[in-house]
Write a protein that holds these residues in place. Structure first.
Motif, PDB file in Angstrom:
ATOM      1  N   SER A   7     -10.872  23.087  -6.320  1.00 39.15           N
ATOM      2  CA  SER A   7     -11.257  21.680  -6.486  1.00 39.15           C
ATOM      3  C   SER A   7     -10.290  20.807  -5.688  1.00 39.15           C
ATOM      4  N   ALA A   8     -10.823  19.918  -4.868  1.00 39.87           N
ATOM      5  CA  ALA A   8      -9.990  19.008  -4.066  1.00 39.87           C
ATOM      6  C   ALA A   8      -9.643  17.774  -4.884  1.00 39.87           C
ATOM      7  N   ASN A   9      -8.344  17.569  -5.099  1.00 36.42           N
ATOM      8  CA  ASN A   9      -7.896  16.423  -5.906  1.00 36.42           C
ATOM      9  C   ASN A   9      -6.490  15.997  -5.531  1.00 36.42           C
ATOM     10  N   THR A  10      -6.180  14.720  -5.790  1.00 30.02           N
ATOM     11  CA  THR A  10      -4.774  14.301  -5.704  1.00 30.02           C
ATOM     12  C   THR A  10      -4.046  14.966  -6.866  1.00 30.02           C
ATOM     13  N   GLU A  37       0.816  -1.207   0.000  1.00 28.02           N
ATOM     14  CA  GLU A  37       0.000   0.000   0.000  1.00 28.02           C
ATOM     15  C   GLU A  37       0.856   1.267   0.000  1.00 28.02           C
ATOM     16  N   GLY A  38       0.346   2.294  -0.674  1.00 25.16           N
ATOM     17  CA  GLY A  38       1.048   3.567  -0.717  1.00 25.16           C
ATOM     18  C   GLY A  38       0.130   4.673  -1.188  1.00 25.16           C
ATOM     19  N   LYS A  39       0.502   5.912  -0.907  1.00 32.38           N
ATOM     20  CA  LYS A  39      -0.294   7.056  -1.337  1.00 32.38           C
ATOM     21  C   LYS A  39      -0.212   7.217  -2.853  1.00 32.38           C
ATOM     22  N   TRP A  40      -1.304   7.704  -3.430  1.00 34.91           N
ATOM     23  CA  TRP A  40      -1.389   7.801  -4.884  1.00 34.91           C
ATOM     24  C   TRP A  40      -0.213   8.536  -5.494  1.00 34.91           C
ATOM     25  N   ASP A  41       0.160   9.675  -4.910  1.00 29.89           N
ATOM     26  CA  ASP A  41       1.173  10.516  -5.530  1.00 29.89           C
ATOM     27  C   ASP A  41       2.534   9.834  -5.654  1.00 29.89           C
ATOM     28  N   GLY A  42       2.760   8.760  -4.907  1.00 28.70           N
ATOM     29  CA  GLY A  42       4.019   8.024  -5.029  1.00 28.70           C
ATOM     30  C   GLY A  42       3.841   6.609  -5.527  1.00 28.70           C
ATOM     31  N   LEU A  43       2.583   6.251  -5.860  1.00 27.63           N
ATOM     32  CA  LEU A  43       2.280   4.860  -6.183  1.00 27.63           C
ATOM     33  C   LEU A  43       2.948   4.412  -7.476  1.00 27.63           C
ATOM     34  N   VAL A  65      -6.671  21.959  -4.766  1.00 22.80           N
ATOM     35  CA  VAL A  65      -6.267  21.802  -3.374  1.00 22.80           C
ATOM     36  C   VAL A  65      -5.894  20.334  -3.184  1.00 22.80           C
ATOM     37  N   GLY A  66      -4.647  20.069  -2.847  1.00 21.39           N
ATOM     38  CA  GLY A  66      -4.164  18.693  -2.781  1.00 21.39           C
ATOM     39  C   GLY A  66      -4.745  17.895  -1.625  1.00 21.39           C
ATOM     40  N   VAL A  67      -5.163  16.667  -1.925  1.00 21.45           N
ATOM     41  CA  VAL A  67      -5.656  15.722  -0.911  1.00 21.45           C
ATOM     42  C   VAL A  67      -5.031  14.363  -1.179  1.00 21.45           C
ATOM     43  N   GLN A  68      -5.227  13.448  -0.240  1.00 26.27           N
ATOM     44  CA  GLN A  68      -4.664  12.105  -0.376  1.00 26.27           C
ATOM     45  C   GLN A  68      -5.611  11.125  -1.045  1.00 26.27           C
ATOM     46  N   GLY A  69      -6.902  11.447  -1.092  1.00 27.30           N
ATOM     47  CA  GLY A  69      -7.825  10.494  -1.706  1.00 27.30           C
ATOM     48  C   GLY A  69      -9.252  11.026  -1.746  1.00 27.30           C
ATOM     49  N   PHE A  70     -10.155  10.160  -2.207  1.00 27.87           N
ATOM     50  CA  PHE A  70     -11.564  10.526  -2.428  1.00 27.87           C
ATOM     51  C   PHE A  70     -12.234  11.016  -1.156  1.00 27.87           C
ATOM     52  N   ASN A  71     -12.071  10.281  -0.056  1.00 29.26           N
ATOM     53  CA  ASN A  71     -12.775  10.629   1.176  1.00 29.26           C
ATOM     54  C   ASN A  71     -12.382  12.011   1.683  1.00 29.26           C
ATOM     55  N   ALA A 104     -11.271  14.454  -0.146  1.00 34.61           N
ATOM     56  CA  ALA A 104     -11.833  15.425  -1.087  1.00 34.61           C
ATOM     57  C   ALA A 104     -13.289  15.724  -0.743  1.00 34.61           C
ATOM     58  N   ILE A 105     -14.054  14.688  -0.461  1.00 33.67           N
ATOM     59  CA  ILE A 105     -15.469  14.871  -0.122  1.00 33.67           C
ATOM     60  C   ILE A 105     -15.610  15.642   1.193  1.00 33.67           C
ATOM     61  N   GLU A 106     -14.741  15.348   2.154  1.00 32.18           N
ATOM     62  CA  GLU A 106     -14.793  16.063   3.438  1.00 32.18           C
ATOM     63  C   GLU A 106     -14.582  17.563   3.237  1.00 32.18           C
ATOM     64  N   LEU A 107     -13.598  17.927   2.405  1.00 27.22           N
ATOM     65  CA  LEU A 107     -13.344  19.344   2.135  1.00 27.22           C
ATOM     66  C   LEU A 107     -14.538  19.984   1.418  1.00 27.22           C
ATOM     67  N   LEU A 108     -15.158  19.217   0.529  1.00 29.87           N
ATOM     68  CA  LEU A 108     -16.309  19.734  -0.210  1.00 29.87           C
ATOM     69  C   LEU A 108     -17.502  19.965   0.708  1.00 29.87           C
ATOM     70  N   VAL A 109     -17.818  18.988   1.537  1.00 26.41           N
ATOM     71  CA  VAL A 109     -18.965  19.092   2.444  1.00 26.41           C
ATOM     72  C   VAL A 109     -18.759  20.222   3.446  1.00 26.41           C
ATOM     73  N   SER A 110     -17.524  20.412   3.899  1.00 23.66           N
ATOM     74  CA  SER A 110     -17.240  21.467   4.884  1.00 23.66           C
ATOM     75  C   SER A 110     -17.043  22.836   4.243  1.00 23.66           C
ATOM     76  N   LYS A 111     -17.244  22.916   2.933  1.00 25.14           N
ATOM     77  CA  LYS A 111     -17.191  24.169   2.167  1.00 25.14           C
ATOM     78  C   LYS A 111     -15.807  24.802   2.100  1.00 25.14           C
ATOM     79  N   ARG A 112     -14.780  23.987   2.246  1.00 27.47           N
ATOM     80  CA  ARG A 112     -13.414  24.509   2.085  1.00 27.47           C
ATOM     81  C   ARG A 112     -12.991  24.482   0.615  1.00 27.47           C
ATOM     82  N   VAL A 113     -13.711  23.730  -0.200  1.00 23.58           N
ATOM     83  CA  VAL A 113     -13.543  23.780  -1.652  1.00 23.58           C
ATOM     84  C   VAL A 113     -14.936  23.806  -2.268  1.00 23.58           C
ATOM     85  N   GLU A 114     -14.996  24.111  -3.550  1.00 30.94           N
ATOM     86  CA  GLU A 114     -16.294  24.189  -4.214  1.00 30.94           C
ATOM     87  C   GLU A 114     -16.614  22.972  -5.068  1.00 30.94           C
TER      88      GLU A 114
END
Length: 260
Positions: free
Chosen positions: A144-147, A79-85, A164-170, A172-182
């Protein structure tokens, strides 16, 4: 001078033969070891994630296990983070990456791919009260929240979004729901699975991009290994023919996505 040319030609032939031998060696090494090492995120439901008992599972994970079975070996996931996978494949941390890696011309210039094993679409996801973002063009000037290195992140950037860099889908959705991204641009099948798990989540799909660059994923492999590519393609064909693929697909999506 003639003898020098002969020596050079002989040397080149030896290098070519050695390269050919190397190209054929990885499949033999995998079968000898009894294990194929597969890189995956482990945080990207429904493709690669940990279930309630913390066991690694997901559509891509189970496809990897099915491929390994057809090869006559066991699947060992790293297992590894997308950006280094993908970079992990370069340094031989594993033999393959199975993690919704889109088949693009840029990647094909450096890596080998199996035949596509799933197709989806890029979904532009916004909060359900958003009335201003209706198309990808509307991302201009929006967050936009994305890897950062994903096809989805590049699609957002190409349409003028501030990524706005994130580690994954979840995340990204958290930032969207909390209105930190659009918005977030992500996999349509991931969104459908998310809504199945959390139907009350205040998010919706504003638009879809079904272009080939974002829709087809394959098993990512190092170049120069045609025997392994052929073996994995045969394994994929076999699991579709014997019903294994359909069973895995219905487990995670409720439908046979090979028909899409």
């Amino acid at each position: 001078m003639k003898s020098l040319r002969v020596l050079l030609v002989a040397g080149l032939l030896q290098l070519t033969a050695a390269a050919g031998a190397f190209a054929q060696s990885n499949l033999a090494d995998i079968k000898s070891a009894g294990v194929i090492k597969i890189g995956t995120e482990g945080t990207y439901a429904p493709f690669s994630f940990h279930d309630k008992s913390n066991a690694l599972t997901g559509f891509d994970v189970e496809i990897g296990r099915a491929i390994a079975q057809k090869l006559g070996v066991k699947a060992q996931f790293v297992e590894g983070k997308w950006d280094g996978l993908i970079a992990g494949l370069d340094v031989k941390r594993y033999d393959a990456v199975i993690n919704q890696v889109g088949i693009t011309d840029a990647r094909k210039a450096k890596y080998a791919f199996s035949d596509p094993y799933i197709s989806s679409a890029a979904a532009l996801i916004v909060r359900d009260d958003n009335t201003t973002i209706k198309s990808f063009a509307d991302l201009k000037g929006k967050k936009s929240a994305n890897t950062l290195t994903s096809n989805f992140g590049k699609l957002a950037q190409n349409n003028g979004a501030e990524v706005v860099g994130v580690q994954g889908f979840n995340e990204a959705i958290e930032l969207l729901v909390s209105k930190r991204v659009e918005a977030t641009v992500n996999d349509n099948l991931s969104f459908l699975d998310f809504k199945k798990q959390r139907p009350q989540a205040p998010v919706k799909i504003a638009a879809l991009d079904k272009s080939a660059e974002f829709s087809s994923s394959g098993v990512l492999l190092r170049q120069g290994d045609p025997a392994l590519v052929a073996a994995i393609n045969k394994a994929l064909a076999d699991i579709k023919a014997d019903g294994t693929y359909k069973k895995i697909s219905e487990q995670f999506f409720g439908v046979d996505v090979s028909k899409q």
